[in-house]
Enzyme design. Sequence first.
Site, PDB file in Angstrom:
ATOM      1  N   THR A 186       0.837  -1.206   0.000  1.00 12.04           N
ATOM      2  CA  THR A 186       0.000   0.000   0.000  1.00 12.04           C
ATOM      3  C   THR A 186       0.871   1.255   0.000  1.00 12.04           C
ATOM      4  OG1 THR A 186      -1.646  -1.123   1.348  1.00 12.04           O
ATOM      5  CG2 THR A 186      -1.837   1.246   1.197  1.00 12.04           C
TER       6      THR A 186
ATOM      7  N   HIS B 188      -8.228  -7.041   2.926  1.00 16.51           N
ATOM      8  CA  HIS B 188      -6.795  -7.274   3.120  1.00 16.51           C
ATOM      9  C   HIS B 188      -6.574  -8.735   3.450  1.00 16.51           C
ATOM     10  CE1 HIS B 188      -2.757  -7.036   4.744  1.00 16.51           C
ATOM     11  NE2 HIS B 188      -2.665  -5.800   4.282  1.00 16.51           N
TER      12      HIS B 188
HETATM   13  C1  GP9 Z   1      -2.075  -0.872   6.594  1.00 14.62           C
HETATM   14  C2  GP9 Z   1      -2.746  -0.961   5.269  1.00 14.62           C
HETATM   15  C3  GP9 Z   1      -2.443  -2.254   4.594  1.00 14.62           C
HETATM   16  O1  GP9 Z   1      -2.175   0.371   7.194  1.00 14.62           O
HETATM   17  O2  GP9 Z   1      -2.386   0.106   4.496  1.00 14.62           O
HETATM   18  O3  GP9 Z   1      -1.174  -2.274   4.125  1.00 14.62           O
HETATM   19  P1  GP9 Z   1      -0.616  -3.363   3.104  1.00 14.62           P
HETATM   20  O4  GP9 Z   1      -0.283  -4.576   3.899  1.00 14.62           O
HETATM   21  O5  GP9 Z   1      -1.661  -3.628   2.075  1.00 14.62           O
HETATM   22  O6  GP9 Z   1       0.574  -2.711   2.533  1.00 14.62           O
HETATM   23 MN    MN Z   2      -2.670  -2.629   0.568  1.00 13.02          MN
END
Ligand code: GP9
Ligand code: MN
Length: 645
Positions: free
Chosen positions: A298, A413
């Site tokens: 992300t 996620h």
């Molecule tokens: C955590 C969210 C997820 O704050 O942005 O992160 P990722 O694991 O997808 O990089």
């Molecule tokens: Mn992410």
Amino acid sequence: MKRFKKPRIPLYIIAAFLLGLKTYIVYRFVFNIELDNSMQELILFINPFVSAFLILALGVWFNKSSRQMKYIRYATLAASLLIWANLVFYRQFTDFITIPQLFMGSNMTDLGSSILTLIKPWDLFIFADAAIIWYLSKKYEGSLAVQYPRSGKVGALAFSLVLLAGNFFLAEMERPQLFTRGFDREYLVKNIGLFNYHVYDVVIHSKNESQRVFADGNEIPEIQEYIKENVDHETSEEMKGIAKDKNIIFLNAESLQHFVMNSEVNGEEVTPFLNELAQDEDTYYFDNFYEQTGQGNTSDSEFLVENSLYPLSRGAVFFTHGNNEYHSFDEMIKEAGYTSNVLHANNKSFWNRDAMYNSLNIDNFFGEESYDVTPEDSVGWGLKDKPFFEQSIPILEDLDEPFYSKMILLTNHFPFELDEEDATIDKFDSNSNTLNSYIPTVRYMDEAIEEFFDELKESGLYEDSIIVIMGDHIGISANHNKAMAQYLDQDEITAYDQVQLQRVPLFIHIPGDGNGKVMEEVAGQIDLKPTMLNMLGIDPGEDIYFGNDLFSDDRKGYIALRNGDFVSDDFVKTAGSCYDRETGELMDQAVEEETDSEEEASEELEKVESACDSIQEKVDTELSYSDSIIYGDLFRFVDFGDEEE
Ligand code: GP9
Ligand code: MN
């Protein structure tokens, strides 16, 4: 004192053999390492023994047998731990740990429930050799140690170095420039082994660190020149200023991939709202839009969007270079009176966001503490997307307008957990729990976004805003290819398919626009900053960036992926080969079929190869310029002309 019969095989040799064998078994059967030919098979078989011998033969330098035993014990244990840590990491990211990643410890603990699903009971077998060695070394301590004269010690060391040289020689033969390119960690591990890979990683890490100290900015003119010649293109006149004084609401759609769009599970659309939105007359929907992230997930996608620079090939730039100087979108829109905000119901240290957002000049970060996070409203990583949106409305309403607000979603996620009452579509049915569970969580996100649109309309924010929705990175890794092939109704996932799976949806929704359409151009996350600047009518001036306006007809014509692969208007380049972008056919085959004579074919092939090579050259140049900017913190030396804002 009872005397032991002198054993024939010293412990360090037994330990090296067991460690080598164990490592080989893990490489071959636990990691999903692709082997293309028998040479690779051979190298993969040899390198575990070479490294194991190198590590354990160092033990003979300890004269005291108790010390020697202790060294062998701990070395074997440490090696096993290293393999195991990489394995757990690999199950999540299909990648190997890098040093910068180790400093992301806070992320590792935050992984919480995900990490538990990554640990398997049979992982204990990884420690089998360590247990045997521990036992032997305690039981037969004196007799299994060796006391070599100095020449014997040097001999053991020399022998291990010769083995290592042989291994490197084979590796370099199999994969020229293995060490200089270093884009692909799987290749490194496959060729030189996990332990040597980590040594290599330490060396590269120190080299990168020293790059900042010695940088003086004299590379800047060359980079500026390159950008002027190769990156700068006309922006779209039609879209210039279309978003002027409007808010931009940017939804970072967690793990949303392109392949779910317009697809069905058990006769039901997975993303009914997004499918409809893509066809809406106010939406520009990008169908060939690629994510370009590396290990920073992300955060890398955020980095691409805010800076139009590439993230790094190792580690997350948010972590490794969170205190650098940047010339971000957030900083540039200040002159037009904008405030910038991030809304994300997670703790602010995750991905080092607090430090990086400061460097990016983001005005406000509404993290976990701005939300009411109850157990009923949470799943997996935290607050569910629906209550997140609902609770975000009053925050958005309170902001000074015009604003740029990025909202980072969380429910979709890994490992894609969802409460039963939130599941409104069946799971997929395959051998991959991950892909199966992904479907209902994607559907949940689709519904959450639909509700958010209604909430925006109710609050009156909708008309004054432009809504961008972007998938941040893939959610389903290559580990699930068998299930993915089943989902896509294909026999297998080829190297070409793998690149195509890196497509993520991008929507630019402009209420009242009426000219929306499906955009087919090859595009990527690097393009958002120039696109949004143009839409706001802001002149990029002397900005240093690598993307193009998505609405312009005049573009670079290719998108670099972070591993050095690329997608151009005509080609997909991956695994060393050039494919026809539209058909997925290898270019040499495509050319052969299209031409009548052999002569014509070879002429045509030469043209194709040189076209492909020349894009590759640009891709490599861009990635390395972007890396130099980050490693050298080069923007310290640039006057962008809008510093005092
Ligand atoms: C955590 C969210 C997820 O704050 O942005 O992160 P990722 O694991 O997808 O990089
Ligand atoms: Mn992410």
